[in-house]
Write a protein that holds these residues in place. Sequence first.
Motif, mmCIF file in Angstrom:
data_model
loop_
_atom_site.group_PDB
_atom_site.id
_atom_site.type_symbol
_atom_site.label_atom_id
_atom_site.label_comp_id
_atom_site.label_asym_id
_atom_site.label_seq_id
_atom_site.Cartn_x
_atom_site.Cartn_y
_atom_site.Cartn_z
ATOM 1 N N ASN A 106 -27.393 15.752 6.818
ATOM 2 C CA ASN A 106 -28.100 14.595 6.490
ATOM 3 C C ASN A 106 -27.573 13.533 7.738
ATOM 4 O OD1 ASN A 106 -28.473 15.563 4.059
ATOM 5 N ND2 ASN A 106 -27.206 14.264 3.050
ATOM 6 N N PRO A 107 -28.687 12.597 7.981
ATOM 7 C CA PRO A 107 -28.253 11.770 8.893
ATOM 8 C C PRO A 107 -27.121 10.702 8.662
ATOM 9 C CG PRO A 107 -30.303 11.138 7.900
ATOM 10 C CD PRO A 107 -30.011 12.521 7.379
ATOM 11 N N SER A 108 -26.292 10.219 9.594
ATOM 12 C CA SER A 108 -25.479 9.501 9.497
ATOM 13 C C SER A 108 -25.463 8.130 10.184
ATOM 14 C CB SER A 108 -24.040 10.015 9.307
ATOM 15 O OG SER A 108 -23.700 10.628 10.706
ATOM 16 N N ARG A 109 -24.582 7.222 10.082
ATOM 17 C CA ARG A 109 -24.727 5.963 10.738
ATOM 18 C C ARG A 109 -24.763 5.849 12.259
ATOM 19 N NH1 ARG A 109 -25.685 2.174 13.053
ATOM 20 N NH2 ARG A 109 -24.493 -0.080 13.210
ATOM 21 N N TYR A 110 -24.062 6.799 12.903
ATOM 22 C CA TYR A 110 -24.191 6.944 14.270
ATOM 23 C C TYR A 110 -24.755 8.490 14.597
ATOM 24 C CZ TYR A 110 -20.730 3.360 13.890
ATOM 25 O OH TYR A 110 -19.918 2.229 13.499
ATOM 26 N N GLU A 112 -28.260 9.781 14.005
ATOM 27 C CA GLU A 112 -29.477 9.722 13.427
ATOM 28 C C GLU A 112 -30.497 10.910 13.660
ATOM 29 O OE1 GLU A 112 -28.837 7.842 16.167
ATOM 30 O OE2 GLU A 112 -29.234 5.579 15.801
ATOM 31 N N ASP A 114 -32.679 12.123 11.637
ATOM 32 C CA ASP A 114 -33.696 12.036 11.080
ATOM 33 C C ASP A 114 -34.637 11.549 12.431
ATOM 34 O OD1 ASP A 114 -32.421 9.803 11.185
ATOM 35 O OD2 ASP A 114 -33.346 8.976 9.200
ATOM 36 N N LEU A 115 -34.407 10.512 13.124
ATOM 37 C CA LEU A 115 -35.042 9.829 14.216
ATOM 38 C C LEU A 115 -35.211 10.983 15.362
ATOM 39 C CD1 LEU A 115 -36.135 7.512 15.486
ATOM 40 C CD2 LEU A 115 -33.943 6.760 15.806
ATOM 41 N N VAL A 154 -18.204 0.333 19.814
ATOM 42 C CA VAL A 154 -18.146 1.068 18.325
ATOM 43 C C VAL A 154 -19.554 1.108 17.777
ATOM 44 C CG1 VAL A 154 -15.722 0.509 18.214
ATOM 45 C CG2 VAL A 154 -17.352 -1.100 17.365
ATOM 46 N N MET A 155 -20.420 0.351 17.921
ATOM 47 C CA MET A 155 -21.693 0.458 17.197
ATOM 48 C C MET A 155 -22.689 1.438 17.840
ATOM 49 S SD MET A 155 -22.302 -2.661 14.954
ATOM 50 C CE MET A 155 -20.915 -4.207 15.386
ATOM 51 N N ALA A 159 -28.923 7.872 19.053
ATOM 52 C CA ALA A 159 -30.379 7.442 19.543
ATOM 53 C C ALA A 159 -29.967 6.293 20.831
ATOM 54 C CB ALA A 159 -30.893 6.778 18.601
ATOM 55 N N ARG A 235 -18.456 12.377 8.736
ATOM 56 C CA ARG A 235 -19.798 12.594 8.937
ATOM 57 C C ARG A 235 -20.133 12.276 10.397
ATOM 58 N NH1 ARG A 235 -23.736 11.247 3.883
ATOM 59 N NH2 ARG A 235 -22.471 12.334 2.516
ATOM 60 N N ALA A 238 -17.652 6.789 11.835
ATOM 61 C CA ALA A 238 -17.482 5.737 11.041
ATOM 62 C C ALA A 238 -16.345 6.359 9.981
ATOM 63 C CB ALA A 238 -18.556 5.320 10.218
ATOM 64 N N ASP A 239 -16.195 7.456 9.954
ATOM 65 C CA ASP A 239 -15.341 7.793 8.805
ATOM 66 C C ASP A 239 -13.766 8.044 9.319
ATOM 67 O OD1 ASP A 239 -17.475 8.052 6.998
ATOM 68 O OD2 ASP A 239 -17.928 10.147 7.116
ATOM 69 N N ASN B 106 -17.641 2.722 4.402
ATOM 70 C CA ASN B 106 -17.860 2.971 5.661
ATOM 71 C C ASN B 106 -19.294 2.650 6.003
ATOM 72 O OD1 ASN B 106 -15.339 3.827 6.021
ATOM 73 N ND2 ASN B 106 -15.681 6.090 5.731
ATOM 74 N N PRO B 107 -19.905 2.298 7.064
ATOM 75 C CA PRO B 107 -21.171 2.341 7.111
ATOM 76 C C PRO B 107 -21.993 3.597 7.108
ATOM 77 C CG PRO B 107 -20.059 2.099 9.306
ATOM 78 C CD PRO B 107 -18.873 1.952 8.288
ATOM 79 N N SER B 108 -23.291 3.520 6.823
ATOM 80 C CA SER B 108 -23.964 4.742 6.879
ATOM 81 C C SER B 108 -25.340 4.486 7.313
ATOM 82 C CB SER B 108 -24.043 5.082 5.288
ATOM 83 O OG SER B 108 -24.859 4.197 4.736
ATOM 84 N N ARG B 109 -26.098 5.695 7.334
ATOM 85 C CA ARG B 109 -27.307 5.736 8.265
ATOM 86 C C ARG B 109 -28.226 4.477 8.010
ATOM 87 N NH1 ARG B 109 -30.890 5.090 11.123
ATOM 88 N NH2 ARG B 109 -32.624 6.693 11.588
ATOM 89 N N ASP B 114 -21.338 -2.379 9.217
ATOM 90 C CA ASP B 114 -20.422 -2.909 10.591
ATOM 91 C C ASP B 114 -21.205 -4.048 11.503
ATOM 92 O OD1 ASP B 114 -22.256 -0.905 11.265
ATOM 93 O OD2 ASP B 114 -21.145 0.437 12.465
ATOM 94 N N MET B 155 -37.177 5.704 7.411
ATOM 95 C CA MET B 155 -36.133 5.461 8.414
ATOM 96 C C MET B 155 -35.899 4.024 8.478
ATOM 97 S SD MET B 155 -36.403 8.340 11.376
ATOM 98 C CE MET B 155 -37.992 8.926 11.484
ATOM 99 N N ALA B 238 -30.242 8.749 2.419
ATOM 100 C CA ALA B 238 -30.256 9.828 3.027
ATOM 101 C C ALA B 238 -29.802 10.915 2.431
ATOM 102 C CB ALA B 238 -29.433 9.702 4.443
ATOM 103 N N LEU C 163 -37.711 8.349 21.538
ATOM 104 C CA LEU C 163 -36.972 8.844 20.555
ATOM 105 C C LEU C 163 -37.766 9.853 19.642
ATOM 106 C CD1 LEU C 163 -34.577 6.110 19.839
ATOM 107 C CD2 LEU C 163 -33.973 8.374 21.088
#
Lengths: 263, 263, 263, 263
Positions: A106-110, A112, A114-115, A154-155, A159, A235, A238-239, B106-109, B114, B155, B238, C163
């Motif tokens: 699965n896609p996760s915060r950092y 992507e 899917d993108l 950190v963010m 992408a 993931r 972030a984790d 935690n932040p996610s996709r 954050d 997305m 996701a 992207l």
Amino acid sequence: MPTIKVESQLEYDVRQPTNMLFKIAAARTERQEVRNERLVVQPEMQMETLEVGLEGNTMQRLSVQPCQLTIQYEAEVVSVAQSTDLGNVAESNVGSLPMEVLPYLNPSRYCESDLLGRFAFEEFGQVQPGLLRVQAICDWVNEHLDYTPGSTGVMTTAADVVLQRTGVCRDYAHLAIALCRGIGVPARYVSGYAAQLQPPDFHGFMEVFLSGQWYFFDPTRLAPVDGLVRIATGRDAADVPFATITGDAGLTSKTVSAVFLPE
Amino acid sequence: MPTIKVESQLEYDVRQPTNMLFKIAAARTERQEVRNERLVVQPEMQMETLEVGLEGNTMQRLSVQPCQLTIQYEAEVVSVAQSTDLGNVAESNVGSLPMEVLPYLNPSRYCESDLLGRFAFEEFGQVQPGLLRVQAICDWVNEHLDYTPGSTGVMTTAADVVLQRTGVCRDYAHLAIALCRGIGVPARYVSGYAAQLQPPDFHGFMEVFLSGQWYFFDPTRLAPVDGLVRIATGRDAADVPFATITGDAGLTSKTVSAVFLPE
Amino acid sequence: MPTIKVESQLEYDVRQPTNMLFKIAAARTERQEVRNERLVVQPEMQMETLEVGLEGNTMQRLSVQPCQLTIQYEAEVVSVAQSTDLGNVAESNVGSLPMEVLPYLNPSRYCESDLLGRFAFEEFGQVQPGLLRVQAICDWVNEHLDYTPGSTGVMTTAADVVLQRTGVCRDYAHLAIALCRGIGVPARYVSGYAAQLQPPDFHGFMEVFLSGQWYFFDPTRLAPVDGLVRIATGRDAADVPFATITGDAGLTSKTVSAVFLPE
Amino acid sequence: MPTIKVESQLEYDVRQPTNMLFKIAAARTERQEVRNERLVVQPEMQMETLEVGLEGNTMQRLSVQPCQLTIQYEAEVVSVAQSTDLGNVAESNVGSLPMEVLPYLNPSRYCESDLLGRFAFEEFGQVQPGLLRVQAICDWVNEHLDYTPGSTGVMTTAADVVLQRTGVCRDYAHLAIALCRGIGVPARYVSGYAAQLQPPDFHGFMEVFLSGQWYFFDPTRLAPVDGLVRIATGRDAADVPFATITGDAGLTSKTVSAVFLPE
């Protein structure tokens, strides 16, 4: 079976009652034996050790009163080398992946994925599946990014990194993870120690699932793969931050070291 | 204890050998009893049932040859109503959260807590902690978004939604989740059925952790909370699509229904 | 010197007093002669013709009362063919660019040349400067994007397109523009008509400044370059929509046509 | 009519032949008289002065050989105070805006007024149009952002700022500009000097078009409006950097000053 001596020391100026979570201890897994471990907190206080998730992440939780806090960790880690016979390791069929592996598609915060899926297929869809294809992804990441401390934050996400073409270890790992997921290969982030890393610091790399097991990859090529020591798995970054702080505490000193011990 | 009759039927034109994962069955949890359940696939074929993660997500996995595939689900779900005494439910101290709850901070996709943390603190930092504060977040989301089918895509993230101010159920949930995590309240995404939802469809809502247990919230206000039926739980959408397709299959028909049964 | 007959007809349901700006008339420039032009609005009303900016953009401005509005345009456009001797056209030195060209080196809303600069240099920094390098950029865009109507929206940017790898004519142009600016070549967006475009519609392409003059490029390759007719010129599509509506009016019909006239 | 003495001095280590564009001289406009101006470059070399665009932006262009370059500017600027009778200044009807003002309604690189339009209407749609509404936008920006040097970078946009709620002068201006355009008020970016700014530096603010003329606003409130001195005007900061460098030159020193002269 290489043995790595790892050490870290963190110092904080704790200005208010603060909750702190540390992920700095080497994970105990089938592939990683931990010996002579020592974890010391000063001033002395109660410390809770938690294990979170299926990957055996270990963390220390502290409720800290205002003070100058020092947390020191050391251990010797014996790690089982992973196969390097790249040509023989295939990708697992998505229909037979173990259930606990599925979330790492699965896609996760950092990351992507899917993108970036179409991009991943365009670049790597024609490469022979398996370790060779993951290696091709790591090579692409290594060749197209400039390792530039301070260029990301950190963010910053995979992408972002595809566009700006600079980053540090976590960015390299995030992009490689996103591209692997994008072509259907489960991939996850590992924080850890890395022998011979210059300058010494905590490190971030990745792990992909192929032929029924997980394999480490470090797209930065900044340290030998058999010198990588797992702290925590997630993931994405972030984790698995080395410290999570709720309250008011400033990091005043960080020292990290990892060296191969003579066999 | 309301009882909800849920039904869904999905039809696919499968054009190549395709792996399919379905998350359409009601979860079996302490708070949700599932009776008279029936899951039928046509044409007849082997179907594997997997449980993934600590939240008891159940999914069906199929390897499908080219065909017209129909998957039908029905069940009666008895759910334990959750407390509605909002004033008495406090937030848990982050230092005492159970380990399995921590990842939901935690932040996610699709929930960039954050990025949105400062905004969350600015808007909701002064509100009384607990259910009332989560309710304030849901109210804000409901009041500031326009429910506009077609205005967002798969997305779209919480940050996108804060800017564009439109969305559908998953967007409402993502934004509320991101804001909860942003102020330190664990929150997660739940896919499910919803009695009285108009038009009937699968639904997305959220769950927050307060005073030692999880509570459902639906920031869309499109269905009564005691008519919500959990299918699957994840960090965000996701993790819990009703179908994941690897291969070539097109959805040709989808029918969903959820109604309260007379007590 | 090809001659192109262009026509367009737009119909609107105007529901409230509405201000409307139209950019549908062929521009009159040194390179483009406009003959037999006719612009008709029904019902009859006052229409103001404005010219904006240094590029001679022409627009019609109307204050419209509630009605069924039709605006019809037709003209014959004789255009001077541009040089096709690609090898001999060099890039201008940035130190000698005319002042009015300089803004077309700046990043704009949909062409984030600042963000994509490193990528542009990495991909095209080694290519021979001049028309050949711009051609290489257009080729890259054409080969790496899939032309997919509906895959992008009015707010899609060049970075999005890098992207996701899909788009329509405006996305192709935006990406090529961003990459040109990224390597220091002034580039701008041109809206227009295009002979032989299938299906017929308004078109978006780009113009780059080389060796002291502007050259058309169409990275979509959907129409011959000598059939391109300029309507308006801008930094990107934000500057040159065919209609800008302030009020409440819905487009109910759009017909566009452009054909080569026999010489 | 306040008079402001402005000075700036920039020093560069020029390591290769480099093209440099400077925008550091006070603009000469109807509202701003420039006296006793002096611009000195060392070592002595040829300098070209360009005026770009309709706003009278003046810039100096130099082709510099490797050297230690110093550019020094000073002038006395007499500025005509703008009306402060806020209640009496209305918004211009979009149908009667002068043609050269129209581009300042369009979204630009760092001011995504298209993306933020709904948000702008939601927050400010009900406020009385005119100077009071622009003031309300500036107040909102000032109250919801924290002025935090280092929290943003050269590619930070108004949308980023709405999410992260921190920024510096250019971010404050970008967000206020985007919100003004979002409700249909032409707005543009102005770089300049600002008397009493602490610490002294170049400044970024904005200008909006109301009742047929342009008005300065500084949403940071860090300097008095009648001490603002225009250098250059653009759609956003992308158009008006104090220096544009093509080659290899590093800024080694920057000194800026602006003080009210006794009347």
